[in-house]
Design a protein around this motif. Structure first.
Motif, PDB file in Angstrom:
ATOM      1  N   UNK A  57      -0.053  -3.229  -8.629  1.00  0.00           N
ATOM      2  CA  UNK A  57       0.758  -3.209  -7.405  1.00  0.00           C
ATOM      3  C   UNK A  57       1.985  -2.315  -7.521  1.00  0.00           C
ATOM      4  N   UNK A  58       2.619  -2.289  -8.702  1.00  0.00           N
ATOM      5  CA  UNK A  58       3.799  -1.443  -8.867  1.00  0.00           C
ATOM      6  C   UNK A  58       3.431   0.032  -8.767  1.00  0.00           C
ATOM      7  N   UNK A  59       2.285   0.410  -9.350  1.00  0.00           N
ATOM      8  CA  UNK A  59       1.842   1.801  -9.251  1.00  0.00           C
ATOM      9  C   UNK A  59       1.498   2.170  -7.817  1.00  0.00           C
ATOM     10  N   UNK A  60       0.897   1.228  -7.068  1.00  0.00           N
ATOM     11  CA  UNK A  60       0.589   1.486  -5.663  1.00  0.00           C
ATOM     12  C   UNK A  60       1.878   1.666  -4.866  1.00  0.00           C
ATOM     13  N   UNK A  61       2.862   0.820  -5.136  1.00  0.00           N
ATOM     14  CA  UNK A  61       4.149   0.927  -4.432  1.00  0.00           C
ATOM     15  C   UNK A  61       4.792   2.284  -4.706  1.00  0.00           C
ATOM     16  N   UNK A  62       4.746   2.736  -5.944  1.00  0.00           N
ATOM     17  CA  UNK A  62       5.329   4.025  -6.301  1.00  0.00           C
ATOM     18  C   UNK A  62       4.575   5.178  -5.640  1.00  0.00           C
ATOM     19  N   UNK A  63       3.244   5.077  -5.591  1.00  0.00           N
ATOM     20  CA  UNK A  63       2.451   6.139  -4.955  1.00  0.00           C
ATOM     21  C   UNK A  63       2.778   6.235  -3.469  1.00  0.00           C
ATOM     22  N   UNK A  64       2.945   5.113  -2.823  1.00  0.00           N
ATOM     23  CA  UNK A  64       3.302   5.105  -1.400  1.00  0.00           C
ATOM     24  C   UNK A  64       4.669   5.748  -1.201  1.00  0.00           C
ATOM     25  N   UNK A  65       5.606   5.395  -2.077  1.00  0.00           N
ATOM     26  CA  UNK A  65       6.964   5.926  -1.967  1.00  0.00           C
ATOM     27  C   UNK A  65       6.990   7.436  -2.165  1.00  0.00           C
ATOM     28  N   UNK A  66       6.203   7.929  -3.120  1.00  0.00           N
ATOM     29  CA  UNK A  66       6.234   9.359  -3.443  1.00  0.00           C
ATOM     30  C   UNK A  66       5.486  10.220  -2.436  1.00  0.00           C
ATOM     31  N   UNK A  67       4.414   9.688  -1.875  1.00  0.00           N
ATOM     32  CA  UNK A  67       3.563  10.495  -1.003  1.00  0.00           C
ATOM     33  C   UNK A  67       3.792  10.222   0.489  1.00  0.00           C
ATOM     34  N   UNK A  68       4.396   9.083   0.813  1.00  0.00           N
ATOM     35  CA  UNK A  68       4.565   8.714   2.211  1.00  0.00           C
ATOM     36  C   UNK A  68       3.285   8.200   2.844  1.00  0.00           C
ATOM     37  N   UNK A  69       2.245   7.942   2.030  1.00  0.00           N
ATOM     38  CA  UNK A  69       0.968   7.464   2.553  1.00  0.00           C
ATOM     39  C   UNK A  69       1.085   6.020   3.030  1.00  0.00           C
ATOM     40  N   UNK A  70       0.246   5.670   3.991  1.00  0.00           N
ATOM     41  CA  UNK A  70       0.078   4.278   4.391  1.00  0.00           C
ATOM     42  C   UNK A  70      -0.967   3.641   3.485  1.00  0.00           C
ATOM     43  N   UNK A  71      -0.850   2.340   3.253  1.00  0.00           N
ATOM     44  CA  UNK A  71      -1.791   1.639   2.379  1.00  0.00           C
ATOM     45  C   UNK A  71      -2.616   0.647   3.177  1.00  0.00           C
ATOM     46  N   UNK A  72      -3.921   0.604   2.874  1.00  0.00           N
ATOM     47  CA  UNK A  72      -4.838  -0.352   3.500  1.00  0.00           C
ATOM     48  C   UNK A  72      -5.627  -1.038   2.394  1.00  0.00           C
ATOM     49  N   UNK A  73      -5.481  -2.371   2.230  1.00  0.00           N
ATOM     50  CA  UNK A  73      -4.536  -3.233   2.934  1.00  0.00           C
ATOM     51  C   UNK A  73      -3.105  -2.955   2.505  1.00  0.00           C
ATOM     52  N   UNK A  74      -2.154  -3.508   3.235  1.00  0.00           N
ATOM     53  CA  UNK A  74      -0.748  -3.276   2.945  1.00  0.00           C
ATOM     54  C   UNK A  74      -0.343  -3.960   1.647  1.00  0.00           C
ATOM     55  N   UNK A  75       0.829  -3.603   1.151  1.00  0.00           N
ATOM     56  CA  UNK A  75       1.333  -4.235  -0.068  1.00  0.00           C
ATOM     57  C   UNK A  75       1.519  -5.732   0.124  1.00  0.00           C
ATOM     58  N   UNK A  76       1.989  -6.148   1.298  1.00  0.00           N
ATOM     59  CA  UNK A  76       2.150  -7.580   1.565  1.00  0.00           C
ATOM     60  C   UNK A  76       0.803  -8.289   1.552  1.00  0.00           C
ATOM     61  N   UNK A  77      -0.209  -7.659   2.152  1.00  0.00           N
ATOM     62  CA  UNK A  77      -1.543  -8.264   2.163  1.00  0.00           C
ATOM     63  C   UNK A  77      -2.092  -8.382   0.744  1.00  0.00           C
ATOM     64  N   UNK A  78      -1.866  -7.360  -0.065  1.00  0.00           N
ATOM     65  CA  UNK A  78      -2.303  -7.410  -1.472  1.00  0.00           C
ATOM     66  C   UNK A  78      -1.584  -8.516  -2.222  1.00  0.00           C
ATOM     67  N   UNK A  79      -0.296  -8.687  -1.939  1.00  0.00           N
ATOM     68  CA  UNK A  79       0.480  -9.725  -2.621  1.00  0.00           C
ATOM     69  C   UNK A  79      -0.078 -11.120  -2.314  1.00  0.00           C
ATOM     70  N   UNK A  80      -0.418 -11.355  -1.062  1.00  0.00           N
ATOM     71  CA  UNK A  80      -0.918 -12.668  -0.658  1.00  0.00           C
ATOM     72  C   UNK A  80      -2.285 -12.946  -1.256  1.00  0.00           C
ATOM     73  N   UNK A  81      -3.158 -11.933  -1.270  1.00  0.00           N
ATOM     74  CA  UNK A  81      -4.566 -12.161  -1.599  1.00  0.00           C
ATOM     75  C   UNK A  81      -4.938 -11.794  -3.028  1.00  0.00           C
TER      76      UNK A  81
END
Length: 352
Positions: A57-81
């Motif tokens: 999850x931390x690597x996904x968060x960093x990739x989103x921050x660096x590239x501006x990409x949207x994530x599917x599912x979102x980080x919140x959805x990943x956290x819950x599930x």
């Protein structure tokens, strides 16, 4: 993604689900690539689609921050599930959904206490979904040591889940779609027909659609699916696993992405689960129409000789698909029972 032309999509993962998702997004005009998250730095995608639960999850968060990409599912959805504890506490404690009695243990000593509280028989599972691997049905305290070791072999960190064993009639998966309703411009929910599943040693071996649910059970199943997908809230497909006992339905698990259970929709629906996921993410029209009853049989990926394949393909209304990590046999028929019989016969022919 809704307003972009030919967006770049990076699909994280490997195997059957990632392959099928790439085809679905490419079919909507997206430029696609399947690969590890590290590809994001060079590719700079518009969208990162996660097809696996095994990610950082931390690597996904960093990739989103660096590239501006949207994530599917979102980080919140990943956290819950991402783990069973998060899912269960959200379902049972926040939403009040019916679930099996459960506890979570971090040591073998805690496991014994949790099993006593839940009661025997119980099921001991790894902390995250592992496709059924590492699960053990435990009938007494003398079996807890082996169950702990099996769960830890699959997932060395985190807690171990302990669930009360339910003598259910069968398991179903409700493929649920959350997207924008063109008529209202608001998020709405669609339900595919229920998919029955059968596992051996915790591993999926068969799925069929539609599964026969009573009217009351169907209402309960869709209510659970609507509430858990609404809580997670993001656009896309949800694979919601349930236990059915008569008219009673119990929540088991949710994944905010297509699943192996839904592979049968490739043969049974006008728009399959992978295409629905791509459409939902893009805000395009949703169609969950079932066109025919059907069944799927799953075999481990392995080579088969030509004569065996010919015998399997000779079964009426049957196809065989070889994927990186599985072989999927799909059959259709006038009834679910007939479709299941055809898929099973083709599986026997392929492995004879």
């Amino acid at each position: 993604m809704e307003s972009q032309l030919n967006p770049q999509v990076l699909i994280i993962g490997a195997g059957a689900l990632a392959e099928q998702l790439e085809t679905a997004f490419r079919g909507l005009g997206c430029a696609t690539k399947v690969g590890p998250l590290e590809c994001a730095a060079e590719l700079r995608p518009d969208l990162i689609v996660n097809a696996t639960e095994e990610f950082d999850p931390d690597a996904l968060r960093e990739a989103i921050s660096r590239t501006g990409a949207a994530a599917v599912p979102s980080l919140d959805a990943c956290r819950i599930t991402r783990n069973r504890e998060g899912i269960r506490r959200t379902a049972a404690e926040e939403l009040g959904l019916p679930t099996m009695a459960y506890e979570f243990a971090k040591t073998p000593e805690e496991l014994e206490r949790c099993a006593d509280e839940v009661g025997y028989p119980c099921v001991v599972k790894p902390s995250v979904s592992t496709g059924g691997l590492g699960q053990t049905v435990v009938h007494g305290s003398e079996e807890l040591g082996g169950a702990w070791n099996s769960a830890r072999e699959m997932r060395p960190d985190g807690s171990v889940a302990v669930e009360r064993y339910v003598d259910f009639d069968f398991e179903v998966t409700i493929v649920t779609v959350r997207s924008v309703d063109p008529a209202t411009g608001q998020l709405a929910t669609w339900f595919c027909e229920p998919i029955g599943t059968r596992h051996e040693a915790g591993v999926l071996v068969e799925a069929w659609q539609p599964a026969p649910l009573s009217e009351a059970a169907m209402d309960n199943a869709r209510s659970i699916a609507a509430r858990i997908s609404g809580k997670i809230g993001v656009q896309g497909v949800y694979s919601i696993e349930l236990f059915v006992a008569g008219d009673e339905v119990y929540f088991s698990d949710v994944n905010p992405r297509p699943s192996l259970d839904g592979m049968v929709t490739v043969a049974t629906q006008r728009v399959n689960q992978f295409e629905l996921h791509a459409r939902a993410v893009a805000g395009l029209p949703i169609d969950v129409t079932l066109t025919t009853p059907g069944a799927a049989h799953f075999l481990p990926a392995q080579p088969f000789d030509r004569d065996a394949l010919a015998r399997a393909l000779a079964v009426e209304e049957t196809g065989v698909q070889f994927l990186e990590d599985a072989v999927v046999i799909r059959s259709t028929a006038e009834t679910v029972e007939e479709a299941r019989g055809r898929a099973e016969a083709a599986a026997r022919d392929l492995t004879a």
